[in-house]
Design a protein around this motif. Sequence first.
Motif, mmCIF file in Angstrom:
data_model
loop_
_atom_site.group_PDB
_atom_site.id
_atom_site.type_symbol
_atom_site.label_atom_id
_atom_site.label_comp_id
_atom_site.label_asym_id
_atom_site.label_seq_id
_atom_site.Cartn_x
_atom_site.Cartn_y
_atom_site.Cartn_z
ATOM 1 N N HIS A 1 0.808 -1.233 0.000
ATOM 2 C CA HIS A 1 0.000 0.000 0.000
ATOM 3 C C HIS A 1 0.835 1.274 0.000
ATOM 4 O O HIS A 1 1.628 1.511 0.899
ATOM 5 C CB HIS A 1 -0.928 0.032 1.214
ATOM 6 C CG HIS A 1 -2.011 1.066 1.096
ATOM 7 N ND1 HIS A 1 -3.194 0.825 0.460
ATOM 8 C CD2 HIS A 1 -2.058 2.368 1.500
ATOM 9 C CE1 HIS A 1 -3.946 1.920 0.496
ATOM 10 N NE2 HIS A 1 -3.278 2.870 1.119
ATOM 11 N N GLU B 1 -8.630 2.530 -3.692
ATOM 12 C CA GLU B 1 -8.879 2.568 -2.244
ATOM 13 C C GLU B 1 -10.209 3.256 -1.980
ATOM 14 O O GLU B 1 -10.323 4.474 -1.983
ATOM 15 C CB GLU B 1 -7.750 3.271 -1.479
ATOM 16 C CG GLU B 1 -8.023 3.187 0.026
ATOM 17 C CD GLU B 1 -6.858 3.645 0.886
ATOM 18 O OE1 GLU B 1 -6.008 4.394 0.394
ATOM 19 O OE2 GLU B 1 -6.813 3.243 2.075
ATOM 20 N N HIS C 1 -13.354 3.030 2.171
ATOM 21 C CA HIS C 1 -12.375 3.829 2.916
ATOM 22 C C HIS C 1 -13.094 4.204 4.210
ATOM 23 O O HIS C 1 -13.642 3.295 4.850
ATOM 24 C CB HIS C 1 -11.872 5.034 2.099
ATOM 25 C CG HIS C 1 -10.765 5.758 2.788
ATOM 26 N ND1 HIS C 1 -10.920 7.004 3.346
ATOM 27 C CD2 HIS C 1 -9.496 5.372 3.062
ATOM 28 C CE1 HIS C 1 -9.791 7.352 3.939
ATOM 29 N NE2 HIS C 1 -8.903 6.387 3.783
ATOM 30 N N HIS D 1 -9.936 -1.077 6.400
ATOM 31 C CA HIS D 1 -10.925 0.016 6.519
ATOM 32 C C HIS D 1 -12.366 -0.443 6.714
ATOM 33 O O HIS D 1 -13.216 0.365 7.076
ATOM 34 C CB HIS D 1 -10.914 0.962 5.296
ATOM 35 C CG HIS D 1 -9.769 1.913 5.259
ATOM 36 N ND1 HIS D 1 -9.714 3.031 6.048
ATOM 37 C CD2 HIS D 1 -8.625 1.910 4.530
ATOM 38 C CE1 HIS D 1 -8.589 3.685 5.797
ATOM 39 N NE2 HIS D 1 -7.901 3.020 4.891
ATOM 40 N N HIS E 1 -3.346 -2.867 4.452
ATOM 41 C CA HIS E 1 -2.577 -2.046 5.397
ATOM 42 C C HIS E 1 -3.342 -1.894 6.718
ATOM 43 O O HIS E 1 -4.154 -1.005 6.887
ATOM 44 C CB HIS E 1 -2.227 -0.686 4.794
ATOM 45 C CG HIS E 1 -3.407 0.152 4.348
ATOM 46 N ND1 HIS E 1 -4.327 -0.298 3.429
ATOM 47 C CD2 HIS E 1 -3.805 1.407 4.690
ATOM 48 C CE1 HIS E 1 -5.238 0.647 3.242
ATOM 49 N NE2 HIS E 1 -4.956 1.682 3.988
ATOM 50 N N ARG F 1 -9.027 0.487 13.013
ATOM 51 C CA ARG F 1 -8.408 0.098 11.742
ATOM 52 C C ARG F 1 -7.571 -1.181 11.872
ATOM 53 O O ARG F 1 -7.100 -1.727 10.890
ATOM 54 C CB ARG F 1 -7.539 1.249 11.223
ATOM 55 C CG ARG F 1 -8.318 2.326 10.521
ATOM 56 C CD ARG F 1 -8.655 1.938 9.082
ATOM 57 N NE ARG F 1 -7.461 1.987 8.239
ATOM 58 C CZ ARG F 1 -6.745 0.943 7.858
ATOM 59 N NH1 ARG F 1 -7.084 -0.271 8.226
ATOM 60 N NH2 ARG F 1 -5.697 1.105 7.077
ATOM 61 N N ASP G 1 2.004 1.936 3.706
ATOM 62 C CA ASP G 1 1.242 3.186 3.658
ATOM 63 C C ASP G 1 2.126 4.362 4.055
ATOM 64 O O ASP G 1 1.748 5.186 4.880
ATOM 65 C CB ASP G 1 0.009 3.109 4.579
ATOM 66 C CG ASP G 1 -1.025 4.192 4.230
ATOM 67 O OD1 ASP G 1 -0.828 4.907 3.224
ATOM 68 O OD2 ASP G 1 -2.012 4.323 4.960
HETATM 69 ZN ZN LIG Z 1 -5.989 3.564 3.926
#
Ligand SMILES: [Zn+2]
Length: 399
Positions: free
Chosen positions: A49, A147, A174, A215, A236, A247, A348
């Motif tokens: 990611h 995403e 998301h 997410h 991620h 998350r 990320d």
């Molecule tokens: Zn994200």
Amino acid sequence: MKRTVVISLGILIALGAATISQTGPSEPGRAAAQDVEKFHRDALIWDCHNDLAYRVLYEGLDIGNRLPGGQVDIPRLREGGVDVQVVALFIQNYLYPDKSARQAFQLLEAMTRNIEKNAASVELARTGADIERIVASGKIAMPLAIEGGHAIEDRLDLLRTFHDRGVSSMTITHNISHGWADASAGKPRWNGLNDLGRKVIAEMNALGMVIDVSHVSDKTFFDVIETTKDPIIFSHSGCRAINPHRRNVSDDMLRALARNGGVIGIVFELTFLSQKYAKAAQELRAISRPILQKVPVIEDMDLRIAVEHISQGQDWPLEDKPTIEDLLDHIDHAVKIAGVDHVGLGADMYPRTPSPEGIRDAQDYMNITRGLKRRGYSHEDVKKIMGGNFLRIWKQVAR
Ligand SMILES: [Zn+2]
């Protein structure tokens, strides 16, 4: 006898340290460094990611250059021996319901063009076979991922179009619950997936798209697991047993993921890694928010730059910044619960967001390999975590 050995070892270490400080790495140190460099040359290294596409579209940057204030670009990926970089096309939540596909097409267009411009060193990858071919030719493979399922504006034809245009994966949500699935943030609308959501999952299975559940709400995750025929991924996320962040992923979810054959990419995001840091960051944000709202009217340029700097999270004067050891703790936990076949990396790393101490940018992926080896992972297990597991998913699912 034992005592003498310990003392001698201590002296050797001290001598080694002295050598390092005076003339660079000692012989064993240099050998270990070469060992890790060789590992990164030989093994497939995969990050699942990154938001590079945003910089390419909105800042007009070229990934072939060392990006200012950046953490990931072709030179840095090369230095870190990273072979596969999944690039996310992140779609702003406020653009839903009727302007999100437009942004997805713009990001896709900009990223595809920039990859073509750098064809000597990077290539868009759709399938596992693409990835193996591209990496074998000495280039970096870049699979594209949307995403946010709101990008398809509740339309299966748009999903098919994105797949036709080279998108091989999609994050189901998301941070908003949209027309067919609930996110972990905001208010739930459907208690997981609704009927259209189940159709989207079936269509992604039929197309051969990798389903990404970072997410999503817990209920959406279990609905997806129940509906999908293929293994899925968290591109991620971290472990909730270490930091109970929405998350992050609970142990029950990790076990379900393992039964599904899927993979979790452990994220580098500091507030997901450490609860203590997340709390401090939240407090700082509460203080800085009223100031930041005034940014457009701050005329003192230095002050404005300083405030913007804070807003982007860089150099936050926070104690207890997570280190690479915290990241390794999340990897260890995911391996303990889900098994070594189900864990990878999904950094990320976004420009100007801080990474754990010990990882400045993509060139420091080698520090993760060093850390895993130090923690006793076998050569084969390090290969799986650093990329082999995600390759398995793309080979099995992406068409
Ligand atoms: Zn994200």
